[in-house]
Design a protein around this motif. Structure first.
Motif, PDB file in Angstrom:
ATOM      1  N   TYR A  32      15.067  53.906  77.273  1.00 11.91           N
ATOM      2  CA  TYR A  32      14.790  52.593  76.692  1.00 11.91           C
ATOM      3  C   TYR A  32      13.778  52.706  75.553  1.00 11.91           C
ATOM      4  O   TYR A  32      13.867  51.968  74.568  1.00 11.91           O
ATOM      5  CB  TYR A  32      14.302  51.604  77.752  1.00 11.91           C
ATOM      6  CG  TYR A  32      14.360  50.193  77.230  1.00 11.91           C
ATOM      7  CD1 TYR A  32      15.568  49.539  77.102  1.00 11.91           C
ATOM      8  CD2 TYR A  32      13.209  49.526  76.834  1.00 11.91           C
ATOM      9  CE1 TYR A  32      15.642  48.254  76.594  1.00 11.91           C
ATOM     10  CE2 TYR A  32      13.268  48.245  76.332  1.00 11.91           C
ATOM     11  CZ  TYR A  32      14.480  47.616  76.215  1.00 11.91           C
ATOM     12  OH  TYR A  32      14.554  46.353  75.703  1.00 11.91           O
ATOM     13  N   TRP A  44      21.568  48.253  80.212  1.00 10.93           N
ATOM     14  CA  TRP A  44      21.551  47.808  81.607  1.00 10.93           C
ATOM     15  C   TRP A  44      22.837  48.159  82.333  1.00 10.93           C
ATOM     16  O   TRP A  44      22.811  48.448  83.534  1.00 10.93           O
ATOM     17  CB  TRP A  44      21.232  46.318  81.702  1.00 10.93           C
ATOM     18  CG  TRP A  44      19.777  46.081  81.448  1.00 10.93           C
ATOM     19  CD1 TRP A  44      19.222  45.471  80.369  1.00 10.93           C
ATOM     20  CD2 TRP A  44      18.688  46.520  82.256  1.00 10.93           C
ATOM     21  NE1 TRP A  44      17.854  45.493  80.462  1.00 10.93           N
ATOM     22  CE2 TRP A  44      17.496  46.121  81.618  1.00 10.93           C
ATOM     23  CE3 TRP A  44      18.586  47.206  83.456  1.00 10.93           C
ATOM     24  CZ2 TRP A  44      16.244  46.392  82.141  1.00 10.93           C
ATOM     25  CZ3 TRP A  44      17.332  47.468  83.980  1.00 10.93           C
ATOM     26  CH2 TRP A  44      16.185  47.062  83.329  1.00 10.93           C
ATOM     27  N   THR A  60      22.310  51.748  83.096  1.00  8.79           N
ATOM     28  CA  THR A  60      21.324  51.866  84.169  1.00  8.79           C
ATOM     29  C   THR A  60      21.951  51.580  85.528  1.00  8.79           C
ATOM     30  O   THR A  60      21.745  52.330  86.490  1.00  8.79           O
ATOM     31  CB  THR A  60      20.141  50.911  83.916  1.00  8.79           C
ATOM     32  OG1 THR A  60      19.513  51.299  82.687  1.00  8.79           O
ATOM     33  CG2 THR A  60      19.128  50.977  85.038  1.00  8.79           C
ATOM     34  N   LEU A 107      15.041  56.783  82.671  1.00  9.24           N
ATOM     35  CA  LEU A 107      15.576  55.516  82.160  1.00  9.24           C
ATOM     36  C   LEU A 107      14.563  54.827  81.250  1.00  9.24           C
ATOM     37  O   LEU A 107      14.938  54.248  80.220  1.00  9.24           O
ATOM     38  CB  LEU A 107      15.981  54.609  83.316  1.00  9.24           C
ATOM     39  CG  LEU A 107      17.223  55.065  84.090  1.00  9.24           C
ATOM     40  CD1 LEU A 107      17.420  54.217  85.343  1.00  9.24           C
ATOM     41  CD2 LEU A 107      18.463  55.027  83.218  1.00  9.24           C
TER      42      LEU A 107
END
Length: 140
Positions: A26, A51, A54, A22
């Motif tokens: 990003y 998000w 995620t 993750l």
């Protein structure tokens, strides 16, 4: 008993790798922002998408590997994965990208310039056509 500990260690390792993955994703957004200027609203939308993704991937991981049970060590694994990635590979990757970004931007501008010229030409022709249509409509 040993199998239970093995499962918990396995979940910790999976969550560690998930945290690093993750953080890497990003970094992709961060690199894109370095290479292509973004407006604040676009950055906000990108962050919102990240998000939501995620939350979804963490939920799916916990459902598949731990039957949906929340465990502190799972979140600790994700946190440690992010931290370890951020202090090692992320710094290396972003450092390389920052050094190479002027060259990439120059290459990108070279590739895009013919398309900009073409779009300017098309826009000018469309404006001229719109003005002619407006004159024709007024004349009736």
């Amino acid at each position: 008993m040993a199998e239970l500990i093995y499962d918990e260690m396995s979940l910790f390792g999976i969550c560690f790798a998930l945290g690093a993955m993750l953080a890497f994703i990003y970094d992709g957004f961060r690199i894109l922002r370095l290479l292509v200027p973004h407006k604040d609203v676009v950055v906000d939308i990108e962050d919102l998408i990240f998000w939501i993704f995620t939350a979804w991937i963490v939920f799916k991981t916990l459902m598949v590997y731990n039957r949906g049970m929340l465990r502190a060590y799972a979140f600790m694994g994700m946190f440690l994965g992010v931290v370890l990635y951020a202090f090692t590979l992320s710094r290396l990757l972003l450092g390389i990208v920052k050094k190479l970004s002027p060259y990439w931007k120059k290459c990108f501008r070279t590739i895009i310039s013919p398309f900009k010229l073409l779009s300017g030409y098309i826009r000018k022709k469309l404006k001229k056509m719109a003005a002619e249509v407006k004159i024709a409509v007024k004349g009736r």
